[in-house]
Design a protein around this motif. Structure first.
Motif, PDB file in Angstrom:
ATOM      1  N   LYS A   1       0.831  -1.207   0.000  1.00 23.39           N
ATOM      2  CA  LYS A   1       0.000   0.000   0.000  1.00 23.39           C
ATOM      3  C   LYS A   1       0.867   1.258   0.000  1.00 23.39           C
ATOM      4  O   LYS A   1       0.656   2.195   0.784  1.00 23.39           O
ATOM      5  CB  LYS A   1      -0.963   0.007   1.201  1.00 23.39           C
ATOM      6  CG  LYS A   1      -1.935  -1.155   1.236  1.00 23.39           C
ATOM      7  CD  LYS A   1      -2.881  -1.012   2.388  1.00 23.39           C
ATOM      8  CE  LYS A   1      -3.892  -2.124   2.547  1.00 23.39           C
ATOM      9  NZ  LYS A   1      -4.065  -3.091   1.535  1.00 23.39           N
ATOM     10  N   GLN A   2       1.833   1.292  -0.889  1.00 20.14           N
ATOM     11  CA  GLN A   2       2.747   2.432  -1.011  1.00 20.14           C
ATOM     12  C   GLN A   2       2.713   2.968  -2.437  1.00 20.14           C
ATOM     13  O   GLN A   2       3.745   3.178  -3.072  1.00 20.14           O
ATOM     14  CB  GLN A   2       4.172   2.025  -0.630  1.00 20.14           C
ATOM     15  CG  GLN A   2       4.328   1.635   0.829  1.00 20.14           C
ATOM     16  CD  GLN A   2       5.744   1.197   1.164  1.00 20.14           C
ATOM     17  OE1 GLN A   2       6.546   0.946   0.268  1.00 20.14           O
ATOM     18  NE2 GLN A   2       6.047   1.101   2.447  1.00 20.14           N
ATOM     19  N   LEU A   3       1.515   3.200  -2.917  1.00 20.89           N
ATOM     20  CA  LEU A   3       1.359   3.682  -4.281  1.00 20.89           C
ATOM     21  C   LEU A   3       1.645   5.177  -4.356  1.00 20.89           C
ATOM     22  O   LEU A   3       1.195   5.957  -3.525  1.00 20.89           O
ATOM     23  CB  LEU A   3      -0.055   3.407  -4.783  1.00 20.89           C
ATOM     24  CG  LEU A   3      -0.385   1.945  -5.082  1.00 20.89           C
ATOM     25  CD1 LEU A   3      -1.877   1.808  -5.388  1.00 20.89           C
ATOM     26  CD2 LEU A   3       0.443   1.442  -6.254  1.00 20.89           C
ATOM     27  N   ALA A   4       2.411   5.564  -5.387  1.00 23.50           N
ATOM     28  CA  ALA A   4       2.670   6.985  -5.621  1.00 23.50           C
ATOM     29  C   ALA A   4       1.453   7.621  -6.267  1.00 23.50           C
ATOM     30  O   ALA A   4       0.572   6.946  -6.806  1.00 23.50           O
ATOM     31  CB  ALA A   4       3.901   7.142  -6.517  1.00 23.50           C
ATOM     32  N   GLN A   5       1.399   8.942  -6.207  1.00 20.93           N
ATOM     33  CA  GLN A   5       0.287   9.666  -6.816  1.00 20.93           C
ATOM     34  C   GLN A   5       0.471   9.837  -8.318  1.00 20.93           C
ATOM     35  O   GLN A   5      -0.498  10.051  -9.032  1.00 20.93           O
ATOM     36  CB  GLN A   5       0.153  11.052  -6.167  1.00 20.93           C
ATOM     37  CG  GLN A   5      -0.266  11.005  -4.712  1.00 20.93           C
ATOM     38  CD  GLN A   5      -1.785  11.060  -4.554  1.00 20.93           C
ATOM     39  OE1 GLN A   5      -2.358  12.104  -4.279  1.00 20.93           O
ATOM     40  NE2 GLN A   5      -2.455   9.938  -4.725  1.00 20.93           N
ATOM     41  N   ALA A   6       1.718   9.738  -8.796  1.00 22.03           N
ATOM     42  CA  ALA A   6       1.988   9.903 -10.221  1.00 22.03           C
ATOM     43  C   ALA A   6       3.133   8.984 -10.621  1.00 22.03           C
ATOM     44  O   ALA A   6       4.160   8.919  -9.934  1.00 22.03           O
ATOM     45  CB  ALA A   6       2.339  11.357 -10.541  1.00 22.03           C
ATOM     46  N   PHE A   7       2.945   8.268 -11.725  1.00 22.41           N
ATOM     47  CA  PHE A   7       3.961   7.380 -12.290  1.00 22.41           C
ATOM     48  C   PHE A   7       4.334   7.893 -13.680  1.00 22.41           C
ATOM     49  O   PHE A   7       3.480   8.419 -14.400  1.00 22.41           O
ATOM     50  CB  PHE A   7       3.441   5.941 -12.410  1.00 22.41           C
ATOM     51  CG  PHE A   7       3.080   5.292 -11.093  1.00 22.41           C
ATOM     52  CD1 PHE A   7       4.015   4.551 -10.402  1.00 22.41           C
ATOM     53  CD2 PHE A   7       1.805   5.426 -10.557  1.00 22.41           C
ATOM     54  CE1 PHE A   7       3.679   3.940  -9.190  1.00 22.41           C
ATOM     55  CE2 PHE A   7       1.463   4.835  -9.365  1.00 22.41           C
ATOM     56  CZ  PHE A   7       2.406   4.093  -8.671  1.00 22.41           C
ATOM     57  N   LEU A   8       5.587   7.694 -14.033  1.00 23.12           N
ATOM     58  CA  LEU A   8       6.034   8.021 -15.387  1.00 23.12           C
ATOM     59  C   LEU A   8       6.732   6.797 -15.961  1.00 23.12           C
ATOM     60  O   LEU A   8       7.771   6.364 -15.462  1.00 23.12           O
ATOM     61  CB  LEU A   8       7.009   9.212 -15.380  1.00 23.12           C
ATOM     62  CG  LEU A   8       7.607   9.573 -16.741  1.00 23.12           C
ATOM     63  CD1 LEU A   8       6.511   9.992 -17.723  1.00 23.12           C
ATOM     64  CD2 LEU A   8       8.645  10.690 -16.612  1.00 23.12           C
ATOM     65  N   PHE A   9       6.137   6.227 -17.013  1.00 22.38           N
ATOM     66  CA  PHE A   9       6.711   5.075 -17.702  1.00 22.38           C
ATOM     67  C   PHE A   9       7.383   5.582 -18.982  1.00 22.38           C
ATOM     68  O   PHE A   9       6.718   6.162 -19.844  1.00 22.38           O
ATOM     69  CB  PHE A   9       5.631   4.053 -18.059  1.00 22.38           C
ATOM     70  CG  PHE A   9       5.003   3.388 -16.858  1.00 22.38           C
ATOM     71  CD1 PHE A   9       5.562   3.499 -15.599  1.00 22.38           C
ATOM     72  CD2 PHE A   9       3.845   2.641 -16.990  1.00 22.38           C
ATOM     73  CE1 PHE A   9       4.990   2.892 -14.493  1.00 22.38           C
ATOM     74  CE2 PHE A   9       3.259   2.021 -15.898  1.00 22.38           C
ATOM     75  CZ  PHE A   9       3.835   2.152 -14.643  1.00 22.38           C
ATOM     76  N   CYS A  10       8.689   5.376 -19.107  1.00 22.16           N
ATOM     77  CA  CYS A  10       9.405   5.863 -20.286  1.00 22.16           C
ATOM     78  C   CYS A  10      10.289   4.757 -20.847  1.00 22.16           C
ATOM     79  O   CYS A  10      10.768   3.884 -20.122  1.00 22.16           O
ATOM     80  CB  CYS A  10      10.239   7.098 -19.948  1.00 22.16           C
ATOM     81  SG  CYS A  10      11.209   6.981 -18.446  1.00 22.16           S
ATOM     82  N   GLY A  11      10.487   4.810 -22.148  1.00 26.62           N
ATOM     83  CA  GLY A  11      11.290   3.804 -22.829  1.00 26.62           C
ATOM     84  C   GLY A  11      10.972   3.791 -24.309  1.00 26.62           C
ATOM     85  O   GLY A  11      10.100   4.523 -24.787  1.00 26.62           O
ATOM     86  N   PRO A  12      11.666   2.970 -25.110  1.00 33.28           N
ATOM     87  CA  PRO A  12      11.413   2.912 -26.555  1.00 33.28           C
ATOM     88  C   PRO A  12      10.045   2.338 -26.863  1.00 33.28           C
ATOM     89  O   PRO A  12       9.355   1.817 -25.985  1.00 33.28           O
ATOM     90  CB  PRO A  12      12.540   2.011 -27.077  1.00 33.28           C
ATOM     91  CG  PRO A  12      12.979   1.214 -25.895  1.00 33.28           C
ATOM     92  CD  PRO A  12      12.764   2.079 -24.698  1.00 33.28           C
ATOM     93  N   ARG A  13       9.652   2.420 -28.122  1.00 35.84           N
ATOM     94  CA  ARG A  13       8.326   1.976 -28.520  1.00 35.84           C
ATOM     95  C   ARG A  13       8.220   0.456 -28.439  1.00 35.84           C
ATOM     96  O   ARG A  13       9.200  -0.280 -28.627  1.00 35.84           O
ATOM     97  CB  ARG A  13       8.023   2.428 -29.951  1.00 35.84           C
ATOM     98  CG  ARG A  13       8.849   1.713 -30.982  1.00 35.84           C
ATOM     99  CD  ARG A  13       8.537   2.172 -32.397  1.00 35.84           C
ATOM    100  NE  ARG A  13       9.143   1.306 -33.392  1.00 35.84           N
ATOM    101  CZ  ARG A  13      10.392   1.338 -33.782  1.00 35.84           C
ATOM    102  NH1 ARG A  13      11.188   2.246 -33.250  1.00 35.84           N
ATOM    103  NH2 ARG A  13      10.857   0.489 -34.688  1.00 35.84           N
ATOM    104  N   GLY A  14       7.004  -0.004 -28.156  1.00 32.22           N
ATOM    105  CA  GLY A  14       6.712  -1.424 -28.214  1.00 32.22           C
ATOM    106  C   GLY A  14       7.302  -2.270 -27.111  1.00 32.22           C
ATOM    107  O   GLY A  14       7.450  -3.476 -27.282  1.00 32.22           O
ATOM    108  N   VAL A  15       7.642  -1.681 -25.961  1.00 32.13           N
ATOM    109  CA  VAL A  15       8.236  -2.473 -24.881  1.00 32.13           C
ATOM    110  C   VAL A  15       7.275  -2.690 -23.719  1.00 32.13           C
ATOM    111  O   VAL A  15       7.629  -3.347 -22.737  1.00 32.13           O
ATOM    112  CB  VAL A  15       9.524  -1.798 -24.355  1.00 32.13           C
ATOM    113  CG1 VAL A  15      10.585  -1.778 -25.433  1.00 32.13           C
ATOM    114  CG2 VAL A  15       9.247  -0.393 -23.847  1.00 32.13           C
ATOM    115  N   GLY A  16       6.044  -2.145 -23.805  1.00 31.93           N
ATOM    116  CA  GLY A  16       5.032  -2.443 -22.785  1.00 31.93           C
ATOM    117  C   GLY A  16       4.707  -1.325 -21.833  1.00 31.93           C
ATOM    118  O   GLY A  16       4.169  -1.589 -20.748  1.00 31.93           O
TER     119      GLY A  16
END
Length: 596
Positions: free
Chosen positions: A36-51
């Motif tokens: 139960k330690q969820l952040a208020q904002a996530f940023l997912f970054c990386g190349p295309r097509g990796v999920g």
């Protein structure tokens, strides 16, 4: 046909465990949900097509799942999971920032955030391609992202992290997605082929995975294309034919031709490749990669760096055992240089052909380096004795005169051995100290000349021809006028020989006649002092002969008063100009300039 769904959508992961190649992220997210330690904002970054977007959807669904499993996966059966899967969830919203990037779009989203969720615990907003938001939209979104309501969670996804404002980055928990490994991707394609009833071989799947360059979505698109092309038989040949990929076989055949120094075969293979429509740049780049893979395959420790199937890996190992590291490194260097020069060349095919011809002769070049030059036999009795440093011996009143320094020599002198000549043989004749051994004196049989050895011999001969200091017993007294006459006569001779630097040194200041026949020469900087040291013997030989005094010596005199010393180096010139105009130093510091 109406029911066909592309593999990228049909087999899109629905749980964390089914995500391919991103275990470092899925494990972290599952632990955050568990604790139960969820952040208020996530940023997912990386190349295309990796999920990135897939993981964002899985995270959103799992957070709002009403019957969470023990392994922190969504159940997929509750109302929240079903509504999300059907695309009619009121708690999970997706926004494409590429087409909704204005301030009004963000303000509309902010108004929605104020409304609490009707179902589920959280209201989750997934913003894809967030880097496409305008500057004004980012500023409008900043306050809400910094202090969102307790029930709001933002999941941002982007392929270009560097375009996002630092103020946005500092308010997000950042997850960097990796490119998916070739082995993981090939294994996932194999599992999909088993489910779809498609026959395949591992070589073909590995080629697809390599071509995808870390993007699983691209790999699945190519997989569907080849399944249609080959009628559900994904073979190695079908893959290279459909994707227009150069066959490994070309590179293996070409490498065999290079090892055998078979340049005609190498050129014919190149012509065959170009006839199939492949670009020369693509070919030479692939050839460099092939040589790199052969180097990797030579050592068991680096074999894991080879992203190929087991069958191809075995072929690499077999061919690598026949090649030396020197040959591979030379070929790799030639191919790299050809790739650099290819784009600027007017005759690009000739560039590639020249590179192949050079590679075909690498073995001969290595053999040249290994063999030594066969020198003519030199009898030890005739070997030139090392020249001993000459120290003048004064038998007159000038015994306190310091010895004349000799120019340093870098040649290591061999020890002089006692050579006894039998009485029946005539004594060996000592060669003239001025005898120069020419290139023609090196007799070559079947051996190949060692160029480094020849260069060393030439340097030794050159060093043996250095001028020697003349010595004698004459000690005639001469006047300052006689010294100046001979001094300027020698300087004029230097000028005629175009030795301007030494002429300037001798004529810039009047020489000073010191006690014990020492002549003081004024030098203004270390460069002039080195010049005087290297030319000292020539000057002394001329003066001692003309003035009939072999006790003459040259002594450098440094300029005592720094104010009269001319600026010589760039640093000294700058300091002199800065002393006259202090604003010059201000200019240099303002623009952070340096001295060259």
């Amino acid at each position: 046909m109406d029911n066909f769904i592309v593999s990228a959508r049909k087999y899109r992961p629905a749980t964390f465990d089914t995500v391919v190649g991103q275990q470092h992220i899925t494990v972290t997210l599952k632990n955050a949900i568990k604790n139960k330690q969820l952040a208020q904002a996530f940023l997912f970054c990386g190349p295309r097509g990796v999920g990135k977007t897939t993981c964002a959807r899985i995270l959103a669904k799992t957070i709002n799942c009403e019957r969470l499993r023990d392994d922190m996966e969504a159940c997929g059966q509750c109302d929240s999971c079903k509504s999300f899967q059907n695309g009619n969830s009121f708690s999970i919203h997706e926004l494409d920032a590429a087409s909704n990037n204005s301030v009004d779009d963000i303000r509309s989203l902010i108004d929605q955030v104020r409304i609490p969720p009707q179902t589920g615990k959280y209201k989750i907003y997934i913003i894809d391609e967030v880097h496409m938001l305008s500057q004004q939209a980012f500023n409008a979104f900043l306050k809400t992202l910094e202090e969102p309501p307790s029930y709001a969670i933002f999941i941002l996804a982007t392929t270009e992290k560097h375009k996002i404002l630092p103020t946005i980055l500092s308010r997000c928990q950042i997850f960097d997605f990796n490119r998916i490994k070739v082995a993981d991707m090939a294994g996932h394609l194999a599992s999909i082929a088993d489910k779809e009833g498609v026959s395949y071989n591992s070589d073909g799947l590995h080629i697809i995975a390599q071509k995808a360059d870390g993007g699983l979505r691209d790999a699945l698109s190519m997989f569907d294309q080849i399944v249609s092309f080959s009628n559900k038989e994904v073979t190695y040949q079908a893959v290279i034919d459909n994707l227009n990929i150069l066959d490994y076989e070309y590179y293996f055949r070409l490498t065999d031709a290079l090892v055998n120094e078979d340049s005609p075969t190498a050129l014919l293979i190149l012509d065959e490749i170009l006839a199939h429509g492949f670009d020369g740049s693509h070919f030479i780049s692939g050839l460099g990669s092939h040589f790199r893979d052969l180097l990797v395959a030579k050592e068991p420790a680096t074999l894991k760096l080879l992203d190929t199937s087991d069958a191809i890996r075995q072929r690499y190992q077999q061919q690598a055992q026949r090649l030396s590291p020197g040959l591979l490194l030379s070929a790799l260097n030639i191919s790299n240089q050809c790739e650099v020069n290819y784009r600027t060349s007017k005759n690009q095919r000739l560039q590639v052909e020249l590179a192949l011809l050079k590679m075909c002769h690498i073995t001969a070049a290595i053999q040249l380096a290994k063999n030594n030059v066969v020198h003519p036999p030199m009898e030890t009795a005739e070997k030139k004795k090392p020249r001993e440093s000459v120290t003048p011996t004064v038998t007159t009143d000038h015994e306190s005169q310091p010895p004349i320094p000799q120019p340093p020599t870098t040649e290591r002198q061999p020890p002089v051995t006692d050579v006894r000549v039998p009485a029946s043989q005539p004594p060996a004749t000592e060669p003239s100290p001025k005898a120069v051994r020419s290139w023609g004196d090196v007799k070559l049989g079947n051996a190949v000349p060692d160029l480094n050895k020849i260069f060393d011999d030439k340097q030794t001969v050159a060093q043996s021809d250095e001028p020697e200091l003349l010595n004698g017993e004459e000690r005639e007294i001469f006047s300052p006028d006689e010294l100046l006459e001979q001094w300027h006569a020698f300087a004029d001779k230097l000028k005629a020989e175009n030795k301007i630097n030494l002429f300037t040194l001798m004529t810039a200041n009047v020489p000073q006649l010191l006690p014990d026949f020492q002549i003081g020469v004024v030098v203004e900087n270390p460069i002039q002092q080195d010049l005087l040291s290297t030319s000292k013997i020539d000057i002394l030989n001329g003066l001692r002969t003309k003035l009939r005094n072999f006790a003459i010596d040259l002594v450098p005199i440094q300029v005592q008063n720094d104010t009269t010393r001319k600026p010589y180096t760039a640093q000294e010139k700058y300091q002199a100009m800065a002393a006259k105009n202090p604003t010059l130093d201000v200019l240099r510091k303002t623009f952070n300039l340096g001295l060259e």
